[in-house]
Design a protein around this motif. Structure first.
Motif, PDB file in Angstrom:
ATOM      1  N   ARG A   1      66.169  32.970 -36.698  1.00 13.69           N
ATOM      2  CA  ARG A   1      65.583  33.373 -35.412  1.00 13.69           C
ATOM      3  C   ARG A   1      64.085  33.073 -35.379  1.00 13.69           C
ATOM      4  O   ARG A   1      63.567  32.523 -34.398  1.00 13.69           O
ATOM      5  N   ALA A   2      63.365  33.399 -36.452  1.00 13.06           N
ATOM      6  CA  ALA A   2      61.918  33.146 -36.504  1.00 13.06           C
ATOM      7  C   ALA A   2      61.629  31.648 -36.488  1.00 13.06           C
ATOM      8  O   ALA A   2      60.707  31.193 -35.802  1.00 13.06           O
ATOM      9  N   LEU A   3      62.415  30.872 -37.232  1.00  6.86           N
ATOM     10  CA  LEU A   3      62.222  29.419 -37.235  1.00  6.86           C
ATOM     11  C   LEU A   3      62.493  28.835 -35.851  1.00  6.86           C
ATOM     12  O   LEU A   3      61.759  27.961 -35.384  1.00  6.86           O
ATOM     13  N   TYR A   4      63.522  29.330 -35.192  1.00  7.92           N
ATOM     14  CA  TYR A   4      63.839  28.853 -33.849  1.00  7.92           C
ATOM     15  C   TYR A   4      62.682  29.156 -32.887  1.00  7.92           C
ATOM     16  O   TYR A   4      62.295  28.300 -32.085  1.00  7.92           O
ATOM     17  N   ARG A   5      62.127  30.369 -32.980  1.00  4.08           N
ATOM     18  CA  ARG A   5      61.001  30.726 -32.102  1.00  4.08           C
ATOM     19  C   ARG A   5      59.818  29.777 -32.326  1.00  4.08           C
ATOM     20  O   ARG A   5      59.131  29.391 -31.377  1.00  4.08           O
ATOM     21  N   GLN A   6      59.587  29.404 -33.576  1.00  6.30           N
ATOM     22  CA  GLN A   6      58.505  28.460 -33.869  1.00  6.30           C
ATOM     23  C   GLN A   6      58.809  27.093 -33.253  1.00  6.30           C
ATOM     24  O   GLN A   6      57.914  26.446 -32.701  1.00  6.30           O
ATOM     25  N   LEU A   7      60.062  26.661 -33.358  1.00  5.27           N
ATOM     26  CA  LEU A   7      60.441  25.389 -32.736  1.00  5.27           C
ATOM     27  C   LEU A   7      60.299  25.454 -31.222  1.00  5.27           C
ATOM     28  O   LEU A   7      59.896  24.476 -30.586  1.00  5.27           O
ATOM     29  N   LEU A   8      60.630  26.587 -30.661  1.00  5.39           N
ATOM     30  CA  LEU A   8      60.502  26.767 -29.215  1.00  5.39           C
ATOM     31  C   LEU A   8      59.041  26.627 -28.791  1.00  5.39           C
ATOM     32  O   LEU A   8      58.739  25.955 -27.800  1.00  5.39           O
ATOM     33  N   GLN A   9      58.138  27.208 -29.563  1.00  2.00           N
ATOM     34  CA  GLN A   9      56.705  27.055 -29.269  1.00  2.00           C
ATOM     35  C   GLN A   9      56.282  25.593 -29.412  1.00  2.00           C
ATOM     36  O   GLN A   9      55.501  25.080 -28.621  1.00  2.00           O
ATOM     37  N   GLN A  10      56.808  24.936 -30.435  1.00  2.00           N
ATOM     38  CA  GLN A  10      56.434  23.544 -30.700  1.00  2.00           C
ATOM     39  C   GLN A  10      56.940  22.607 -29.605  1.00  2.00           C
ATOM     40  O   GLN A  10      56.219  21.720 -29.170  1.00  2.00           O
ATOM     41  N   THR A  11      58.179  22.801 -29.180  1.00  2.00           N
ATOM     42  CA  THR A  11      58.774  21.893 -28.197  1.00  2.00           C
ATOM     43  C   THR A  11      58.461  22.309 -26.765  1.00  2.00           C
ATOM     44  O   THR A  11      58.453  21.460 -25.873  1.00  2.00           O
ATOM     45  N   GLY A  12      58.263  23.615 -26.554  1.00  2.00           N
ATOM     46  CA  GLY A  12      58.002  24.114 -25.208  1.00  2.00           C
ATOM     47  C   GLY A  12      59.236  24.142 -24.324  1.00  2.00           C
ATOM     48  O   GLY A  12      59.135  24.369 -23.126  1.00  2.00           O
ATOM     49  N   ASN A  13      60.393  23.916 -24.922  1.00  2.00           N
ATOM     50  CA  ASN A  13      61.617  23.804 -24.133  1.00  2.00           C
ATOM     51  C   ASN A  13      62.787  24.313 -24.974  1.00  2.00           C
ATOM     52  O   ASN A  13      63.007  23.824 -26.083  1.00  2.00           O
ATOM     53  N   GLU A  14      63.546  25.262 -24.421  1.00  2.00           N
ATOM     54  CA  GLU A  14      64.641  25.869 -25.170  1.00  2.00           C
ATOM     55  C   GLU A  14      65.700  24.845 -25.587  1.00  2.00           C
ATOM     56  O   GLU A  14      66.169  24.854 -26.723  1.00  2.00           O
ATOM     57  N   HIS A  15      66.069  23.960 -24.680  1.00  2.00           N
ATOM     58  CA  HIS A  15      67.106  22.980 -24.996  1.00  2.00           C
ATOM     59  C   HIS A  15      66.640  22.010 -26.080  1.00  2.00           C
ATOM     60  O   HIS A  15      67.392  21.685 -27.007  1.00  2.00           O
ATOM     61  N   ASP A  16      65.395  21.569 -25.999  1.00  2.00           N
ATOM     62  CA  ASP A  16      64.859  20.673 -27.027  1.00  2.00           C
ATOM     63  C   ASP A  16      64.797  21.375 -28.386  1.00  2.00           C
ATOM     64  O   ASP A  16      65.124  20.784 -29.418  1.00  2.00           O
ATOM     65  N   ALA A  17      64.379  22.640 -28.380  1.00  2.00           N
ATOM     66  CA  ALA A  17      64.318  23.404 -29.632  1.00  2.00           C
ATOM     67  C   ALA A  17      65.715  23.542 -30.226  1.00  2.00           C
ATOM     68  O   ALA A  17      65.902  23.388 -31.436  1.00  2.00           O
ATOM     69  N   GLN A  18      66.703  23.821 -29.376  1.00  2.00           N
ATOM     70  CA  GLN A  18      68.078  23.922 -29.864  1.00  2.00           C
ATOM     71  C   GLN A  18      68.538  22.607 -30.474  1.00  2.00           C
ATOM     72  O   GLN A  18      69.168  22.602 -31.527  1.00  2.00           O
ATOM     73  N   HIS A  19      68.219  21.496 -29.844  1.00  2.00           N
ATOM     74  CA  HIS A  19      68.640  20.197 -30.375  1.00  2.00           C
ATOM     75  C   HIS A  19      67.993  19.900 -31.720  1.00  2.00           C
ATOM     76  O   HIS A  19      68.622  19.275 -32.585  1.00  2.00           O
ATOM     77  N   GLU A  20      66.768  20.345 -31.915  1.00  2.00           N
ATOM     78  CA  GLU A  20      66.127  20.170 -33.227  1.00  2.00           C
ATOM     79  C   GLU A  20      66.929  20.910 -34.298  1.00  2.00           C
ATOM     80  O   GLU A  20      67.190  20.373 -35.374  1.00  2.00           O
ATOM     81  N   VAL A  21      67.325  22.151 -33.988  1.00  2.00           N
ATOM     82  CA  VAL A  21      68.118  22.925 -34.945  1.00  2.00           C
ATOM     83  C   VAL A  21      69.502  22.306 -35.114  1.00  2.00           C
ATOM     84  O   VAL A  21      70.022  22.220 -36.229  1.00  2.00           O
ATOM     85  N   LEU A  22      70.092  21.850 -34.014  1.00  2.00           N
ATOM     86  CA  LEU A  22      71.435  21.258 -34.088  1.00  2.00           C
ATOM     87  C   LEU A  22      71.455  20.012 -34.959  1.00  2.00           C
ATOM     88  O   LEU A  22      72.464  19.737 -35.623  1.00  2.00           O
TER      89      LEU A  22
END
Length: 159
Positions: free
Chosen positions: A91-112
């Motif tokens: 969850r914490a890593l995802y939140r960091q990715l969300l800040q980095q990408t600025g977009n929920e879908h893009d952050a999800q794709h990074e994790v995917l």
């Protein structure tokens, strides 16, 4: 025993949830979550309107094709991981990715990307999914040193 639907059952769930939403019928909580994933993927809407044409179709990665059912299922898996913070720290890593990408879908794709890599490695080499590799991959996408990832033990996964 774990619920393990067949490929046909899983695909039917996608088609049924889509059709129920389109007809204005009430959705279960899981169908609502699935519909939120489907909404992020308008490229799959036409396919979901044609179950007879796509229920048995094969998508071949070696031909550059993405299986839409697998892709959306991975989104659902990520949503579940985030809701229970498993593996610990996701969850914490995802939140960091969300800040980095600025977009929920893009952050999800990074994790995917990392989830897919972990699954592929497990299938190729056996031994089950390596959550440490998964978390290290996500840390790498954040520009963090993947070697700084705290190692998780199986006992950590039960908490």
């Amino acid at each position: 025993m774990m619920f393990a639907p067949s490929r046909q059952d899983a695909r039917r769930f996608f088609f049924d949830a889509w059709q129920k939403q389109q007809a204005g019928q009430p959705l279960t909580d899981l169908e609502k979550l699935l519909f939120s994933v489907i909404t992020l993927h308008p490229e799959y809407h036409d396919m979901l309107n044609h179950p007879q044409q796509y229920a048995e179709r094969e998508w071949l990665p070696e031909q550059g094709e993405t299986n839409p059912f697998l892709h959306m299922s991975m989104h659902l898996a990520l949503e579940e991981q985030l809701s229970i913070n498993q593996p610990p720290g996701i969850r914490a890593l995802y939140r960091q990715l969300l800040q980095q990408t600025g977009n929920e879908h893009d952050a999800q794709h990074e994790v995917l990307d990392c989830l897919g890599e972990m699954i592929w490695q497990a299938q190729r080499y056996g031994g089950g999914p390596d959550v440490n590799m998964y978390l290290s991959c996500i840390r790498g996408k954040l520009g963090q040193d993947p070697e700084d990832t705290p190692r998780l033990n199986l006992k950590d996964m039960d908490d």
